[in-house]
Design a protein around this motif. Structure first.
Motif, PDB file in Angstrom:
ATOM      1  N   ASP A 182       4.712   0.709   6.609  1.00  0.00           N
ATOM      2  CA  ASP A 182       4.833   0.001   5.329  1.00  0.00           C
ATOM      3  C   ASP A 182       3.523  -0.681   4.951  1.00  0.00           C
ATOM      4  N   ALA A 183       2.897  -1.338   5.923  1.00  0.00           N
ATOM      5  CA  ALA A 183       1.620  -2.001   5.643  1.00  0.00           C
ATOM      6  C   ALA A 183       0.534  -0.983   5.320  1.00  0.00           C
ATOM      7  N   LEU A 184       0.482   0.097   6.095  1.00  0.00           N
ATOM      8  CA  LEU A 184      -0.529   1.128   5.870  1.00  0.00           C
ATOM      9  C   LEU A 184      -0.381   1.751   4.482  1.00  0.00           C
ATOM     10  N   ARG A 185       0.849   1.968   4.061  1.00  0.00           N
ATOM     11  CA  ARG A 185       1.089   2.561   2.742  1.00  0.00           C
ATOM     12  C   ARG A 185       0.489   1.695   1.636  1.00  0.00           C
ATOM     13  N   ASP A 186       0.703   0.393   1.729  1.00  0.00           N
ATOM     14  CA  ASP A 186       0.152  -0.518   0.723  1.00  0.00           C
ATOM     15  C   ASP A 186      -1.373  -0.560   0.788  1.00  0.00           C
ATOM     16  N   GLU A 187      -1.909  -0.569   2.000  1.00  0.00           N
ATOM     17  CA  GLU A 187      -3.354  -0.694   2.163  1.00  0.00           C
ATOM     18  C   GLU A 187      -4.113   0.543   1.719  1.00  0.00           C
ATOM     19  N   GLU A 188      -3.523   1.715   1.956  1.00  0.00           N
ATOM     20  CA  GLU A 188      -4.261   2.956   1.701  1.00  0.00           C
ATOM     21  C   GLU A 188      -3.929   3.609   0.371  1.00  0.00           C
ATOM     22  N   ALA A 189      -3.074   2.994  -0.420  1.00  0.00           N
ATOM     23  CA  ALA A 189      -2.737   3.572  -1.729  1.00  0.00           C
ATOM     24  C   ALA A 189      -3.992   3.751  -2.585  1.00  0.00           C
ATOM     25  N   GLU A 190      -4.901   2.809  -2.507  1.00  0.00           N
ATOM     26  CA  GLU A 190      -6.119   2.893  -3.311  1.00  0.00           C
ATOM     27  C   GLU A 190      -6.998   4.077  -2.920  1.00  0.00           C
ATOM     28  N   HIS A 191      -6.811   4.590  -1.709  1.00  0.00           N
ATOM     29  CA  HIS A 191      -7.572   5.748  -1.242  1.00  0.00           C
ATOM     30  C   HIS A 191      -6.796   7.061  -1.406  1.00  0.00           C
ATOM     31  N   GLY A 192      -5.596   6.979  -1.972  1.00  0.00           N
ATOM     32  CA  GLY A 192      -4.811   8.188  -2.195  1.00  0.00           C
ATOM     33  C   GLY A 192      -4.136   8.735  -0.952  1.00  0.00           C
ATOM     34  N   VAL A 193      -4.042   7.938   0.120  1.00  0.00           N
ATOM     35  CA  VAL A 193      -3.396   8.379   1.357  1.00  0.00           C
ATOM     36  C   VAL A 193      -1.904   8.050   1.284  1.00  0.00           C
ATOM     37  N   ARG A 194      -1.081   9.064   1.407  1.00  0.00           N
ATOM     38  CA  ARG A 194       0.366   8.863   1.389  1.00  0.00           C
ATOM     39  C   ARG A 194       0.861   8.573   2.810  1.00  0.00           C
ATOM     40  N   VAL A 195       1.933   7.777   2.914  1.00  0.00           N
ATOM     41  CA  VAL A 195       2.480   7.403   4.218  1.00  0.00           C
ATOM     42  C   VAL A 195       3.994   7.540   4.173  1.00  0.00           C
ATOM     43  N   SER A 196       4.533   8.298   5.134  1.00  0.00           N
ATOM     44  CA  SER A 196       5.973   8.541   5.195  1.00  0.00           C
ATOM     45  C   SER A 196       6.524   8.165   6.563  1.00  0.00           C
ATOM     46  N   SER A 197       7.736   7.612   6.571  1.00  0.00           N
ATOM     47  CA  SER A 197       8.481   7.375   7.807  1.00  0.00           C
ATOM     48  C   SER A 197       9.734   8.228   7.791  1.00  0.00           C
ATOM     49  N   ILE A 198       9.942   8.993   8.851  1.00  0.00           N
ATOM     50  CA  ILE A 198      11.142   9.810   9.012  1.00  0.00           C
ATOM     51  C   ILE A 198      11.959   9.209  10.151  1.00  0.00           C
ATOM     52  N   PHE A 199      13.246   8.999   9.915  1.00  0.00           N
ATOM     53  CA  PHE A 199      14.106   8.341  10.893  1.00  0.00           C
ATOM     54  C   PHE A 199      15.201   9.301  11.344  1.00  0.00           C
ATOM     55  N   PRO A 200      14.929  10.167  12.329  1.00  0.00           N
ATOM     56  CA  PRO A 200      15.975  11.075  12.810  1.00  0.00           C
ATOM     57  C   PRO A 200      17.001  10.336  13.666  1.00  0.00           C
TER      58      PRO A 200
END
Length: 229
Positions: free
Chosen positions: A156-174
């Protein structure tokens, strides 16, 4: 051709994902804990390259990667590797806490940090294969669940931090998936293991591919996958 760096590709969900990507012609960089394991994994996926780095020793990852040739492009970093040791809080030793936090949380955080410059250039994606335990903890799952709750916070933190660089972040919960890790969990629980009762690793791989292949105008942030029965 997309380039994917995957941890935990030797078995279970990681192997299923690597096989699917390999079959469609994508380029694979597979991370292993030691040179022997790297050779075993490379033999499963002809043409793939490997990196050696022990996630249980996050403080040494920077040194280990500095001694190897890193890819000039990475389109996705997929964290699949993990360990689990069950036990009550009253019984778990510091060593078991430290190992699970290292492999499941601190190692992925450090590996991501090392590779972020390349991911930013390619406007790539980071996928954390978490667990149902990352959303809810049960008795005897404290250390593992804590590491996975932390992994969600990292994502969650990485997603907010890297949005400006266009990096997408996903969490999958199997949910419970038919993997060697699940078999080990059943042994620790003292239960018989019946693989057919759980999610096929291929189904989780399909979910990860959905996140990876989603058009750039959207991203999957959090996605839970549960057994159909």
């Amino acid at each position: 051709m997309a380039v994917h760096l995957i941890t935990g590709a030797g078995s279970g969900i990681g192997a299923a994902l690597a096989r699917r990507l390999h079959d469609r012609g994508d380029e694979l960089v597979l991370m292993a804990r030691d040179a022997g394991r790297a050779r075993e994994i490379a033999a499963q996926f002809p043409g793939a390259s490997t990196l050696v780095g022990d996630l249980s020793q996050p403080g040494r990852l920077s040194w280990a990667l500095s001694k190897q040739h890193l890819p000039g492009r990475i389109d996705s970093l997929v964290h699949v590797a993990g360990v689990v040791d069950l036990g009550r809080v009253a019984d778990l030793s510091p060593a078991l806490w430290e190992q699970q936090l290292a492999v499941n949380l601190i190692g992925p955080a450090e590996l991501t940090r090392q590779l972020l410059p390349v991911l930013r250039v390619s406007r790539g994606q980071v996928v954390f294969v978490n667990s149902g335990a990352g959303l809810r903890a049960h008795a005897e799952w404290s250390a593992y669940a804590a590491s996975k709750h932390g992994l969600k916070a990292l994502a969650d933190a990485l997603r907010d931090e890297e949005a400006e660089h266009g990096v997408r972040v996903s969490s999958i919960f199997p949910g419970r998936t038919a993997t060697p890790m699940q078999e080990r969990v059943h042994h620790q629980e003292g239960n018989e293991y019946h693989a057919e009762r759980f999610i096929d690793p291929e189904s989780v791989a399909t979910t990860i591919l959905t996140a990876l292949d989603l058009p750039r105008d959207a991203q999957i942030t959090d996605l839970s996958v549960r057994p159909g029965v």
